[in-house]
Enzyme design. Structure first.
Site, PDB file in Angstrom:
ATOM      1  N   GLY A  20       3.909 -12.872   6.823  1.00  0.00           N
ATOM      2  CA  GLY A  20       3.057 -13.638   6.867  1.00  0.00           C
ATOM      3  C   GLY A  20       2.189 -13.459   7.845  1.00  0.00           C
ATOM      4  CB  SER A  21       1.993 -11.546  11.278  1.00  0.00           C
ATOM      5  OG  SER A  21       2.716 -10.187  10.272  1.00  0.00           O
ATOM      6  CG  MET A  95       6.439  -5.310   0.481  1.00  0.00           C
ATOM      7  SD  MET A  95       5.156  -3.723   1.340  1.00  0.00           S
ATOM      8  CE  MET A  95       6.245  -2.775   1.342  1.00  0.00           C
ATOM      9  CB  ILE A  97       1.920  -1.752  -7.714  1.00  0.00           C
ATOM     10  CG1 ILE A  97       2.127  -0.674  -6.350  1.00  0.00           C
ATOM     11  CG2 ILE A  97       1.014  -1.572  -8.724  1.00  0.00           C
ATOM     12  CD1 ILE A  97       2.896   0.287  -6.507  1.00  0.00           C
ATOM     13  CG  LEU A  98      -1.446  -6.859  -7.747  1.00  0.00           C
ATOM     14  CD1 LEU A  98      -2.961  -7.720  -7.204  1.00  0.00           C
ATOM     15  CD2 LEU A  98      -0.575  -8.364  -8.565  1.00  0.00           C
ATOM     16  CG  ASN A 112      -3.283  -3.946   0.595  1.00  0.00           C
ATOM     17  OD1 ASN A 112      -2.663  -4.739   1.115  1.00  0.00           O
ATOM     18  ND2 ASN A 112      -3.125  -2.927   0.067  1.00  0.00           N
ATOM     19  CG  HIS A 114      -2.867   1.113   3.713  1.00  0.00           C
ATOM     20  ND1 HIS A 114      -1.545   0.652   2.810  1.00  0.00           N
ATOM     21  CD2 HIS A 114      -2.248   2.822   3.799  1.00  0.00           C
ATOM     22  CE1 HIS A 114      -1.032   2.247   2.327  1.00  0.00           C
ATOM     23  NE2 HIS A 114      -1.377   2.728   3.820  1.00  0.00           N
ATOM     24  CD  GLU A 179      -2.002  -4.119   9.560  1.00  0.00           C
ATOM     25  OE1 GLU A 179      -1.923  -5.635   9.296  1.00  0.00           O
ATOM     26  OE2 GLU A 179      -1.532  -3.399   9.651  1.00  0.00           O
TER      27      GLU A 179
END
Length: 192
Positions: A20-21, A95, A97-98, A112, A114, A179
């Site tokens: 959760g960073s 982790m 895939i919707l 998202n 990545h 990120e």
């Protein structure tokens, strides 16, 4: 496209599977005055996700549902998102895939982050691939989520130099630092 309405922040859910960073960073970002989003829900596909602790720390609702039966899980999540009036989803180390169906049925935007410079190295093990291929640079990408894995429209990217001494761990840390800057910047760009 989700539009900002007046001074109201866009109700947002963050989907996680790990530490959760990026989630913590997004919550802090959501608290600043000119942030376009409020984090109203944390979802995880595993109760073991360390990032769920930020639910208590920042007083944000959390919901956990395993993806053993992804159809059932996605239906429950869609109902919850509707009930909570969530209009925007940030995937942050999620982790799973919707499904195409979920993406189509969710009435809002999904983004998202990545850990590679897409379209290079979609999917997993991005840092290993970059090191093995002797790439000079790596990086991260914030993109819109589509039914095709890591293939949605790119919003922003950040390049990170790979040094000869870099290992999987050191490169991952370098990319994560970027990120944490890139995700809020991308969200501002979406809503500007």
């Amino acid at each position: 496209m989700v539009k900002l309405t007046g001074l109201k922040k866009v109700k947002t859910a963050v989907f996680i599977s790990g530490t959760g960073s990026n989630l913590k960073n997004l919550i802090k970002f959501s608290k600043i005055k000119n942030s376009p989003i409020s984090i109203d829900l944390i979802f995880s596909n595993t109760a073991k996700a360390k990032g769920l602790r930020f639910s208590n720390q920042f007083n944000v609702k959390k919901y956990v549902s395993s993806f053993k039966d992804s159809k059932i899980a996605e239906t429950k999540i869609l109902n919850l998102l509707k009930k909570e009036n969530i209009k925007f989803i940030c995937l942050a180390g999620f982790m799973k895939i919707l499904s195409k169906n979920f993406i189509k049925k969710f009435n809002g935007e999904i983004v998202n982050i990545h850990p590679s410079l897409l379209p290079k190295y979609k999917g997993l093990n991005t840092h290993i691939k970059a090191i093995q291929n002797k790439d000079k640079v790596a990086g991260c990408t914030v993109h819109f989520v589509t039914a095709k894995l890591d293939s949605g429209k790119i919003i922003l990217q950040k390049v990170v130099k790979i040094s000869k001494k870099d290992t999987l761990t050191t490169l991952a840390k370098k990319v994560l630092r970027q990120e944490l800057k890139l995700y809020p910047a991308a969200i501002k760009k979406i809503f500007s």
